[in-house]
Design an enzyme around this catalytic site. Structure first.
Site, mmCIF file in Angstrom:
data_model
loop_
_atom_site.group_PDB
_atom_site.id
_atom_site.type_symbol
_atom_site.label_atom_id
_atom_site.label_comp_id
_atom_site.label_asym_id
_atom_site.label_seq_id
_atom_site.Cartn_x
_atom_site.Cartn_y
_atom_site.Cartn_z
ATOM 1 N N TYR A 438 0.700 -1.212 0.092
ATOM 2 C CA TYR A 438 0.142 -0.202 -0.095
ATOM 3 C C TYR A 438 0.739 1.306 0.043
ATOM 4 C CZ TYR A 438 -0.110 -0.220 5.186
ATOM 5 O OH TYR A 438 0.212 -0.164 6.460
ATOM 6 N N GLU A 439 0.002 2.426 -0.399
ATOM 7 C CA GLU A 439 1.010 3.920 -0.498
ATOM 8 C C GLU A 439 1.744 3.564 -1.617
ATOM 9 O OE1 GLU A 439 -0.941 5.789 0.661
ATOM 10 O OE2 GLU A 439 -1.748 4.850 2.233
ATOM 11 N N GLY A 440 1.551 2.900 -2.709
ATOM 12 C CA GLY A 440 2.274 2.689 -3.856
ATOM 13 C C GLY A 440 3.294 1.531 -3.759
#
Length: 592
Positions: A438-440
């Site tokens: 997550y978050e890229g």
């Protein structure tokens, strides 16, 4: 099961001596953040994390969350009470603007505090993590009216925040977002569905401010046509208190591999007349506004990698003192497994990687404070902006990758018992697995490093980093704490990073090549930078005149281990980069 004990001495040393917090505080106008203040904050945070948050970790994982009638999410026992104590104690406001109720302390001082929250209970800690990012995004981009309306209660912790990007058809590529926003007087009506929304609905705070990406009716296609809106769960009334329920709800919860106590929601906006939202920033500039929150979150997700590694290490270390098995070399009779060389190998990897990742995360966050300082010359702020931008993918990428290794070794230290849920070792492994995603994803972090942060600026930020590393290389040192052989290994690794950067810049116009080698470049860059910070730590500890002989010896031991057993990974990453994309792209799609 091991109780969590925050390593406050290690954290304070890393913040002050490795990341350079004291120098930053003096230069950036944070005179109140003295060493005594820092120590007091860390000690109190350690007490709070250990006594209030940590007891909820295992029970929260076992209980999970549930969606009740009326779209209400029930959190595990103790979560709400822990959050209320967190807010009432002022922990939510450390680094925020005093104008809106914050304490005005540096962002980087909040980082070791947050490390403790996530080590104590990562699922719980995700709620304040997202709220912090939402506050940052609103502080940077919202109108004065919206700030006055939302920030005081968010900074106090009375209200929480979320990030709403992903849709069923639009994950990492946000150009396909379909959620719509149409003007309605001074507000907008939002209609659409978002998925994977962390803490999108819960019972810990009275209100939730959702930051939602959506398209206006006349928006251009692609990412240039996305706007950002603040959509409250309950609409504030004229006095700023809770008003009517907005037209937004959690319609289902995901059943996940880990972080079971963190509600990951499918959010529906506008099932009826449309959820009321307020524009944040300019129309069609929403992605740029959201990146304020995303960059903050990427650093703190990297920090979660440090946190979960620390927790896994502590638990494995304590178990190896208790568990007896076999006869270790030089021992008589059955030995605690801590005496076996292979167990020592695993513990040293866990301990060293965690310390190195902590140094990298703290250093990246100190760079953010320099970049955001109002009293520094533009050229200094620009240099630290480049440094913060460069280190962000390293912190997010490498710190979450090492968490996979450390939590896996934690299970291995337990042997068969590590595979049994009741020991708790498996929870850390399960919880850590989301971090590279997550978050890229870390693939995206690698592309960001190689593309935006290296090729686009023609290697300036990386060259500046290498210039800062050089004083600890052999030719420029008069008295290294390392042996000549280890110093030569470190110097060679720095040369590897220079060589890798040269390769990247020479072939920067070949997207297939750079895409194929990006992850190796991310890992190599991170390992060399972390090695520099480990050597910086060992040097600082050795030069400290205080009574720190045992501490200094410990720092040198982990630094030596890093150079002997972690730094050689750089050679493999450089070899892969030199091999390029030929073997990676050799098979046709039908051959997979």
């Amino acid at each position: 099961m091991t109780e969590f004990r925050a390593p406050t001495r290690e954290m304070a040393f890393t913040l002050q001596q490795v990341a350079g917090f004291s120098e930053m505080a003096k230069a950036c106008g944070y005179e109140d953040a003295s060493e005594d203040v820092v120590a007091a904050i860390l000690e109190e945070a350690a007490r709070f994390a250990g006594s209030v948050i940590a007891p909820t970790n295992v029970t929260g994982d076992q209980t999970g969350v549930r969606l009740d009638s009326g779209y209400k999410v029930a959190t595990p026992a103790g979560f709400k009470e822990a959050y209320q104590q967190y807010a009432e104690s002022g922990w939510a406001s450390l680094q925020f603007d005093p104008e809106f109720g914050g304490q005005g302390l540096p962002f980087s001082l909040a980082i070791p505090v947050q490390e403790m929250w996530h080590a104590a209970n990562m699922a719980w800690g995700l709620c304040p993590l997202l709220s912090q990012g939402a506050v940052e995004a609103l502080s940077e981009n919202a109108s004065d009216v919206l700030k006055e309306q939302l920030l005081p209660k968010m900074i106090s912790g009375q209200w929480t925040g979320t990030m709403n990007l992903t849709e069923p058809q639009s994950g990492s590529d946000l150009s396909n977002i379909r959620t719509q926003a149409r003007p309605d007087g001074n507000a907008y009506r939002i209609k659409g569905q978002k998925i994977f929304i962390t803490w999108g609905e819960h019972d810990m705070a009275e209100n939730i401010i959702h930051l939602v990406l959506a398209r206006l009716p006349d928006a251009p296609p692609g990412v240039k046509g996305i706007s950002l809106f603040a959509v409250p769960k309950y609409l504030p009334d004229a006095s700023g208190e809770l008003g009517e329920r907005n037209d937004c709800h959690a319609v289902s919860l995901e059943h996940k591999l880990g972080i079971h106590a963190s509600p990951t929601c499918v959010m529906s906006y506008g099932d009826n007349e449309g959820a009321i939202g307020y524009l944040v920033g300019e129309e069609n500039r929403g992605l740029a506004c959201m990146f304020t929150m995303m960059n903050n979150a990427r650093l703190t997700v990297g920090l979660q990698g440090v946190s979960i590694s620390e927790r896994a290490y502590q638990q494995a270390r304590d178990y190896t003192f208790e568990r007896t098995q076999g006869t270790a070399p030089g021992e008589q009779g059955v030995s605690p497994i801590i005496k076996h060389p292979d167990v020592r190998r695993m513990l040293m990897i866990m301990k060293t990687l965690t310390e190195a990742a902590r140094g990298l995360a703290y250093t990246g966050c100190v760079a953010v404070d320099y970049a955001n300082a109002e009293n520094l010359p533009d050229e200094i702020k620009s240099r630290y902006t480049r440094r913060a931008n460069l280190l962000t993918p390293l912190v997010k990428g490498w710190c979450t990758e090492i968490a996979q290794e450390v939590t896996s070794l934690g299970i291995q230290c337990y042997g068969g018992m590590g595979f049994i849920e009741e020991t708790g070792a498996a929870q850390h492994y399960r919880d850590a697995r989301i971090l590279p995603i997550y978050e890229g994803t870390n693939g995206i972090q690698a592309l960001d490093l190689i593309g935006r942060k290296t090729i686009r600026d023609k290697g300036q930020a990386m060259a500046e980093l290498i210039d800062d590393i050089r004083p600890l290389t052999g030719p420029l040192q008069s008295s290294s704490v390392l042996t000549a052989e280890r110093q030569a290994r470190f110097d060679q690794a720095v040369a590897f990073l220079e060589d890798a950067t040269r390769i990247v810049l020479e072939r920067g116009d070949d997207d297939q090549f750079t895409g194929a080698v990006a992850f190796d470049y991310l890992m190599l860059s991170s390992i060399v930078t972390a090695g520099w910070l480990m050597l910086k730590a060992a040097t600082a500890a050795a030069n400290d005149q205080a009574d720190q002989s045992a501490f200094a010896a410990n720092k040198l031991a982990t630094t030596n281990f890093f150079i002997d057993h972690i730094l050689p990974r750089c050679s493999a990453h450089l070899s892969s980069m030199r091999s390029g994309d030929d073997a990676i792209m050799a098979l046709s799609e039908t051959d997979f």
